[in-house]
Design an enzyme around this catalytic site. Structure first.
Site, PDB file in Angstrom:
ATOM      1  N   HIS A 278       0.848  -1.330  -0.001  1.00 11.55           N
ATOM      2  CA  HIS A 278      -0.096  -0.002   0.088  1.00 11.55           C
ATOM      3  C   HIS A 278       0.748   0.984  -0.019  1.00 11.55           C
ATOM      4  CE1 HIS A 278      -3.123  -2.774   2.086  1.00 11.55           C
ATOM      5  NE2 HIS A 278      -3.778  -2.447   1.165  1.00 11.55           N
TER       6      HIS A 278
ATOM      7  N   LYS B 132     -18.253  -6.240   7.480  1.00 10.15           N
ATOM      8  CA  LYS B 132     -17.180  -7.270   7.134  1.00 10.15           C
ATOM      9  C   LYS B 132     -16.112  -7.527   8.182  1.00 10.15           C
ATOM     10  CE  LYS B 132     -13.404  -7.189   3.868  1.00 10.15           C
ATOM     11  NZ  LYS B 132     -12.414  -6.372   2.723  1.00 10.15           N
TER      12      LYS B 132
ATOM     13  N   ARG C 189      -1.835  -4.889  -8.955  1.00 12.99           N
ATOM     14  CA  ARG C 189      -0.860  -5.922  -8.974  1.00 12.99           C
ATOM     15  C   ARG C 189      -1.014  -6.898  -9.909  1.00 12.99           C
ATOM     16  NH1 ARG C 189      -3.223  -7.462  -3.370  1.00 12.99           N
ATOM     17  NH2 ARG C 189      -4.883  -7.060  -4.556  1.00 12.99           N
TER      18      ARG C 189
ATOM     19  N   SER D 292      -3.202  -7.995   2.307  1.00 12.64           N
ATOM     20  CA  SER D 292      -3.256  -8.130   3.701  1.00 12.64           C
ATOM     21  C   SER D 292      -3.605  -9.626   4.158  1.00 12.64           C
ATOM     22  CB  SER D 292      -4.299  -7.066   4.267  1.00 12.64           C
ATOM     23  OG  SER D 292      -3.960  -5.887   3.834  1.00 12.64           O
TER      24      SER D 292
HETATM   25  N1  COA Z   1      -0.365  -3.719  -1.962  1.00 14.76           N
HETATM   26  C1  COA Z   1      -0.646  -4.919  -1.113  1.00 14.76           C
HETATM   27  N2  COA Z   1      -2.090  -5.062  -1.024  1.00 14.76           N
HETATM   28  C2  COA Z   1      -2.795  -4.783  -1.442  1.00 14.76           C
HETATM   29  C3  COA Z   1      -2.439  -3.468  -2.336  1.00 14.76           C
HETATM   30  C4  COA Z   1      -1.143  -3.068  -2.636  1.00 14.76           C
HETATM   31  N3  COA Z   1      -0.819  -2.161  -3.271  1.00 14.76           N
HETATM   32  N4  COA Z   1      -3.641  -3.107  -3.210  1.00 14.76           N
HETATM   33  C5  COA Z   1      -4.633  -4.013  -2.638  1.00 14.76           C
HETATM   34  N5  COA Z   1      -4.021  -4.640  -1.828  1.00 14.76           N
HETATM   35  C6  COA Z   1      -4.932  -5.887  -1.060  1.00 14.76           C
HETATM   36  C7  COA Z   1      -5.600  -5.338  -0.069  1.00 14.76           C
HETATM   37  O1  COA Z   1      -4.554  -5.657   1.379  1.00 14.76           O
HETATM   38  C8  COA Z   1      -6.566  -6.326   0.273  1.00 14.76           C
HETATM   39  O2  COA Z   1      -6.305  -7.511   0.815  1.00 14.76           O
HETATM   40  P1  COA Z   1      -7.075  -8.632   1.454  1.00 14.76           P
HETATM   41  O3  COA Z   1      -8.374  -8.775   0.424  1.00 14.76           O
HETATM   42  O4  COA Z   1      -6.520  -9.482   1.665  1.00 14.76           O
HETATM   43  O5  COA Z   1      -7.672  -7.771   2.648  1.00 14.76           O
HETATM   44  C9  COA Z   1      -7.073  -6.530  -1.229  1.00 14.76           C
HETATM   45  O6  COA Z   1      -5.943  -6.211  -1.763  1.00 14.76           O
HETATM   46  C10 COA Z   1      -8.255  -5.717  -1.533  1.00 14.76           C
HETATM   47  O7  COA Z   1      -8.125  -4.369  -1.659  1.00 14.76           O
HETATM   48  P2  COA Z   1      -8.661  -3.314  -0.756  1.00 14.76           P
HETATM   49  O8  COA Z   1      -8.404  -2.007  -1.529  1.00 14.76           O
HETATM   50  O9  COA Z   1      -8.599  -3.161   0.665  1.00 14.76           O
HETATM   51  O10 COA Z   1     -10.143  -3.488  -0.568  1.00 14.76           O
HETATM   52  P3  COA Z   1     -11.338  -3.714  -1.360  1.00 14.76           P
HETATM   53  O11 COA Z   1     -11.107  -4.543  -2.776  1.00 14.76           O
HETATM   54  O12 COA Z   1     -12.149  -4.596  -0.366  1.00 14.76           O
HETATM   55  O13 COA Z   1     -11.940  -2.434  -1.991  1.00 14.76           O
HETATM   56  C11 COA Z   1     -13.130  -0.126  -1.609  1.00 14.76           C
HETATM   57  C12 COA Z   1     -12.458  -1.378  -1.031  1.00 14.76           C
HETATM   58  C13 COA Z   1     -13.311   0.514  -0.752  1.00 14.76           C
HETATM   59  C14 COA Z   1     -12.403   0.277  -2.825  1.00 14.76           C
HETATM   60  C15 COA Z   1     -14.405  -0.608  -2.255  1.00 14.76           C
HETATM   61  O14 COA Z   1     -14.955  -1.954  -1.396  1.00 14.76           O
HETATM   62  C16 COA Z   1     -15.433   0.443  -2.239  1.00 14.76           C
HETATM   63  O15 COA Z   1     -15.272   1.399  -2.861  1.00 14.76           O
HETATM   64  N6  COA Z   1     -16.548   0.224  -1.372  1.00 14.76           N
HETATM   65  C17 COA Z   1     -17.658   1.461  -1.228  1.00 14.76           C
HETATM   66  C18 COA Z   1     -18.832   0.798  -1.907  1.00 14.76           C
HETATM   67  C19 COA Z   1     -18.692   1.306  -3.489  1.00 14.76           C
HETATM   68  O16 COA Z   1     -18.633   2.585  -3.751  1.00 14.76           O
HETATM   69  N7  COA Z   1     -18.486   0.231  -4.307  1.00 14.76           N
HETATM   70  C20 COA Z   1     -17.980   0.450  -5.715  1.00 14.76           C
HETATM   71  C21 COA Z   1     -19.290   0.930  -6.537  1.00 14.76           C
HETATM   72  S1  COA Z   1     -20.627  -0.192  -6.013  1.00 14.76           S
END
Ligand code: COA
Length: 163
Positions: free
Chosen positions: A18, A42, A91, A129
């Protein structure tokens, strides 16, 4: 006009992957708001407060950053914060479909906000993560994958949960 981006995620916990994306993003944006999705539905290892604490320690040397939490739609939050872009890290190829789907939905919901993808450093291509938590849970060496204090927090958390 300041170029502001939102870097959203769960950050459970923040990893060096990150931070790599964040450092790259700071070369493009004047300010990046790291936004933790507050999602009580979650299950997470760390509380939002713990995640904020780990992030704020990680971002100490990065003055143009801010930490915040949000719930609801990401694009609504981005608009409230007057951001122009959503920053996401790319990634392995496996990220592509999910990220593409999310970016297109977000664009449909708000045409003013662009999603910017930055390619992660090669070292972090397969980190997440969850995989780090899994290795830590079983005593694997995750040094160098998370900041040192996150490593200690993970060790403490898994010690706590042992019978
Ligand atoms: N390096 C290491 N790990 C990374 C990374 C990086 N550069 N980028 C992402 N990751 C990992 C995260 O650690 C996470 O790991 P995990 O699943 O093992 O915990 C995984 O990739 C997913 O990424 P993350 O960005 O944490 O979360 P997400 O995919 O759940 O997305 C939001 C989160 C907040 C972007 C998304 O759920 C959201 O926008 N929610 C709000 C509702 C909304 O508007 N939705 C979209 C339209 S309907």
């Amino acid at each position: 006009m300041k170029r502001i981006a939102i870097y959203p995620g769960s950050f459970d916990p923040v990893t060096n992957g990150h931070l790599d994306i964040l450092k790259r993003g700071l070369k493009l944006f004047d300010k990046i708001i790291v936004a933790i999705l507050h999602n009580p539905g979650k299950s997470s290892l760390f509380s939002v407060e713990e995640r904020i604490d780990m992030l704020s320690r990680s971002l100490k040397g990065m003055p143009n950053t801010e930490i915040d939490t949000f719930d609801g739609l990401l694009v609504d939050y981005a608009a409230r914060r007057k951001a122009h872009a959503i920053l996401r890290g790319m990634r392995a190829v496996s990220d592509f479909e999910y990220e593409f789907q999310m970016a297109l939905m977000n664009r449909r919901l708000n045409r003013e906000i662009q999603t910017v993808f930055l390619m992660t450093g090669l070292r972090w291509i397969f980190t997440s993560s969850s995989i780090i938590k899994e290795a830590a849970r079983f005593g694997g060496n995750i040094e160098g994958m998370v900041p040192a204090f996150v490593l200690r927090k993970l060790e403490a958390k898994f010690k706590e949960s042992q019978p």
